[in-house]
Design a protein around this motif. Structure first.
Motif, PDB file in Angstrom:
ATOM      1  N   HIS B  75       2.097  -5.439   7.644  1.00 16.43           N
ATOM      2  CA  HIS B  75       2.754  -5.251   6.349  1.00 16.43           C
ATOM      3  C   HIS B  75       4.188  -5.778   6.462  1.00 16.43           C
ATOM      4  CE1 HIS B  75       4.604  -3.187   2.932  1.00 16.43           C
ATOM      5  NE2 HIS B  75       3.398  -2.883   2.487  1.00 16.43           N
ATOM      6  N   ASN B  77       6.936  -4.761   5.321  1.00  8.83           N
ATOM      7  CA  ASN B  77       8.012  -3.781   5.375  1.00  8.83           C
ATOM      8  C   ASN B  77       7.864  -2.757   6.498  1.00  8.83           C
ATOM      9  OD1 ASN B  77       7.359  -4.338   2.178  1.00  8.83           O
ATOM     10  ND2 ASN B  77       9.522  -4.545   2.725  1.00  8.83           N
ATOM     11  N   MET B  86       9.791   1.668   9.265  1.00 11.96           N
ATOM     12  CA  MET B  86       9.603   1.081   7.953  1.00 11.96           C
ATOM     13  C   MET B  86      10.880   1.058   7.140  1.00 11.96           C
ATOM     14  SD  MET B  86       7.345   3.950   6.077  1.00 11.96           S
ATOM     15  CE  MET B  86       7.118   2.786   4.753  1.00 11.96           C
ATOM     16  N   CYS B  87      10.849   0.132   6.193  1.00 18.02           N
ATOM     17  CA  CYS B  87      12.009  -0.081   5.341  1.00 18.02           C
ATOM     18  C   CYS B  87      11.562   0.256   3.934  1.00 18.02           C
ATOM     19  CB  CYS B  87      12.418  -1.541   5.435  1.00 18.02           C
ATOM     20  SG  CYS B  87      13.865  -1.905   4.492  1.00 18.02           S
ATOM     21  N   ILE B  88      12.088   1.356   3.406  1.00 21.12           N
ATOM     22  CA  ILE B  88      11.667   1.753   2.071  1.00 21.12           C
ATOM     23  C   ILE B  88      12.905   2.243   1.319  1.00 21.12           C
ATOM     24  CG2 ILE B  88      10.945   4.019   2.964  1.00 21.12           C
ATOM     25  CD1 ILE B  88       8.701   3.938   0.840  1.00 21.12           C
ATOM     26  N   LEU B 112       4.243   1.172  -1.690  1.00 22.06           N
ATOM     27  CA  LEU B 112       4.615   0.050  -0.823  1.00 22.06           C
ATOM     28  C   LEU B 112       3.365  -0.606  -0.231  1.00 22.06           C
ATOM     29  CD1 LEU B 112       7.329  -1.184   0.141  1.00 22.06           C
ATOM     30  CD2 LEU B 112       7.048   0.112   2.242  1.00 22.06           C
ATOM     31  N   PRO B 116       3.810  -4.718  -1.473  1.00 19.20           N
ATOM     32  CA  PRO B 116       4.886  -4.964  -0.494  1.00 19.20           C
ATOM     33  C   PRO B 116       6.127  -5.555  -1.167  1.00 19.20           C
ATOM     34  CG  PRO B 116       2.787  -5.810   0.318  1.00 19.20           C
ATOM     35  CD  PRO B 116       2.576  -5.420  -1.117  1.00 19.20           C
ATOM     36  N   ASP B 120      12.646  -7.571   1.144  1.00 17.72           N
ATOM     37  CA  ASP B 120      13.340  -6.552   1.924  1.00 17.72           C
ATOM     38  C   ASP B 120      12.532  -6.312   3.207  1.00 17.72           C
ATOM     39  OD1 ASP B 120      15.296  -4.773   2.444  1.00 17.72           O
ATOM     40  OD2 ASP B 120      14.494  -3.156   1.213  1.00 17.72           O
ATOM     41  N   ALA B 121      12.104  -7.423   3.796  1.00 17.62           N
ATOM     42  CA  ALA B 121      11.101  -7.332   4.848  1.00 17.62           C
ATOM     43  C   ALA B 121      11.692  -6.993   6.206  1.00 17.62           C
ATOM     44  CB  ALA B 121      10.357  -8.657   4.954  1.00 17.62           C
ATOM     45  N   LEU B 122      10.883  -6.377   7.041  1.00 17.02           N
ATOM     46  CA  LEU B 122      11.213  -6.202   8.454  1.00 17.02           C
ATOM     47  C   LEU B 122      10.474  -7.238   9.286  1.00 17.02           C
ATOM     48  CD1 LEU B 122      11.094  -2.319   8.813  1.00 17.02           C
ATOM     49  CD2 LEU B 122      13.103  -3.771   8.838  1.00 17.02           C
ATOM     50  N   ALA B 127       6.138 -11.502   5.671  1.00 20.02           N
ATOM     51  CA  ALA B 127       6.665 -11.630   4.307  1.00 20.02           C
ATOM     52  C   ALA B 127       6.456 -13.048   3.780  1.00 20.02           C
ATOM     53  CB  ALA B 127       8.142 -11.265   4.283  1.00 20.02           C
TER      54      ALA B 127
END
Lengths: 335, 150
Positions: B75, B77, B86-88, B112, B116, B120-122, B127
């Motif tokens: 994923h 994020n 995770m990035c939320i 999310l 996705p 704002d991806a990790l 992404a």
């Protein structure tokens, strides 16, 4: 110690091609100094610091990865007459005091004791007993032409960047770092940048310096990224800045009445989620959201945002000075 | 304050759990929740079962919870590693607010998974794939579910 340049009759390893780059494609690793654009063969020097400026912003060049900028030296500077530049004595002296600003030889520096050029030897003894390559001397000039401007830009950019990060994050008691960046035009500040940058990092309030095991160098992109994100987090992880104590103290206290209840006719402080009975004293923000006084104060002392709608109470104070701008008739927005 | 509010939230979620989400306490510790989330229908994660760990700091609700995937997931994020960080948005320090509830955080995670946020991806590569090769992304995500989340 003096270093001499060979004359126009040079027939070194780089002869026949442009004499500005060491060849990294034949099995010998070349190290490049981003500070003064010097380059040298790695097997000639164990430490990853620049023999010229003692800078440690250096990179190992491989055939597939060459960070060296395209040739920047005007042709006329490579003429033999200009290649007699020497290590000025004060430079050798300065090497013993890495924290001092180093004055590099410039075009105006006269050769102090011109000596006949070495013949048929590709390497010359440099400061610290090291050997430097045949293209070494023009780099003083190269630095003057492109390096100085680049370093001044870099210094200014880095200073602005650090100030931006640290301005909001600084707390009472945190040492101000800005003063450590004091590059002056006309001087070569490469050593100062490296040292002061590390100095600033070492002295960060919550010890971000612990990241770098050896506080005077980062050797990889990842290490640099880590420091940058640490600095960013230092500012970012705190979220919005606190409200002013005077703004918090000025918030009105009201006894909870039925008009202030939420849609379900139930009173609940949306911070602690406890029920609040009619008649209990609560603090009311300018957005009309209300909370237990202690709950709201604890949050506002950390962040100037309404715990529900994130409107700043400082902002609201200013807006409330404008007639008609306050939120009349917005009761009933209880959390 | 933290424990009281957390206990209250835990009771609310346990009584009426949102669809596809189950919570339990880790060793009766109200500050550490085990979350089991079903991959939302209609997303490439459908059919997968994802275990998450939710940690509520002692300063909660003044500090945001910390959430991570224990089940590996493909994923944009979520870091594609054993950490599963995770990035939320709702949990970011600059957007966290004390009135946000754990239920809202868990629903945001479900969202999310459905949608996705590549900007704002990790995981930049994932992404990119999500943005430029959606069928390829969905195929890879489904493969990853089969491998890790069954």
């Amino acid at each position: 110690m003096n270093i001499r340049r060979r004359g126009s009759d040079a027939t070194g390893m780089d002869a026949g091609r442009r004499q500005t780059r060491l060849d990294a494609t034949h099995g010998r690793q070349v190290v490049f100094c981003h500070a003064c654009l010097n380059e040298w063969y790695r097997n000639e020097r164990a430490e990853l610091t620049c023999p010229c400026c003692i800078g440690d912003v250096v990179e190992i060049i491989s055939p597939g990865f060459d960070p060296r900028p395209a040739s920047q030296i005007p042709e006329e500077l490579q003429t033999p007459s200009r290649q007699n530049a020497q290590w000025a004595p004060e430079l050798a002296h300065a090497h013993a005091h890495a924290h001092e600003t180093v004055h590099m030889p410039t075009e105006d520096d006269q050769p102090i004791s011109p000596s006949p050029p070495y013949e048929h030897e590709p390497w010359y003894p440099g400061p610290n007993g090291l050997y430097v390559g045949p293209n070494h001397a023009p780099r003083g000039l190269r630095r003057r032409l492109s390096g100085e401007a680049a370093m001044n830009d870099l210094a200014a950019g880095m200073q602005a960047f650090l100030e931006h990060i640290l301005r909001d994050g600084s707390r009472p008691g945190a040492a101000p770092f800005q003063a450590t960046f004091s590059l002056q035009r006309g001087q070569y500040g490469t050593i100062d940048i490296a040292n002061h940058f590390n100095h600033a990092i070492t002295n960060l309030p919550n010890g971000a310096g612990g990241l770098a095991p050896n506080l005077d160098a980062v050797y990889s992109q990842q290490a640099m990224d880590r420091i940058i994100s640490q600095l960013m987090n230092q500012r970012g992880s705190d979220g919005p800045p606190p409200a002013l104590a005077s703004d918090i103290a000025a918030l009105p206290i009201k006894k909870l009445d039925e008009e202030m209840l939420g849609p379900g006719g139930k009173g609940e402080c949306s911070i602690c989620m406890d029920d609040v009975e009619i008649g209990t004293e609560v603090v009311v923000l300018h957005c009309n959201h209300w909370f237990h006084k202690e709950c709201a104060s604890r949050w506002l002392n950390e962040h100037d945002t309404c715990p529900i709608c994130r409107k700043a109470i400082g902002e609201a104070t200013a807006v409330n000075d404008v007639p008609g701008a306050s939120g009349f008739g917005r009761a009933g927005q209880a959390g | 304050m933290a424990a009281k509010r957390i206990t209250r939230e835990y009771a609310e979620i346990s009584e009426s759990p949102p669809s596809g989400i189950n919570v339990s306490l880790d060793n009766d510790n109200v500050h550490k929740w085990n979350v089991v989330m079903a991959g939302p229908e209609g997303s490439p994660y459908a059919g997968g079962t994802f275990h998450l760990s939710l940690t509520l700091p002692p300063e909660y609700p003044f500090k945001a919870p910390v959430l991570s995937f224990k089940t590996r997931i493909y994923h944009p994020n979520v870091t594609n590693d054993e950490k599963g960080s995770m990035c939320i948005g709702i949990l970011k320090s600059e957007s966290w607010k004390p009135s946000s509830k754990i239920l809202a955080v868990l629903l945001a995670v479900q969202d999310l998974l459905r949608e996705p946020v590549p900007d704002d991806a990790l995981e930049a590569q994932i992404a990119d794939k999500f943005k430029n090769d959606r069928p390829g992304f969905e195929r890879d995500a489904k493969d990853a579910v089969k491998r890790w989340a069954k």
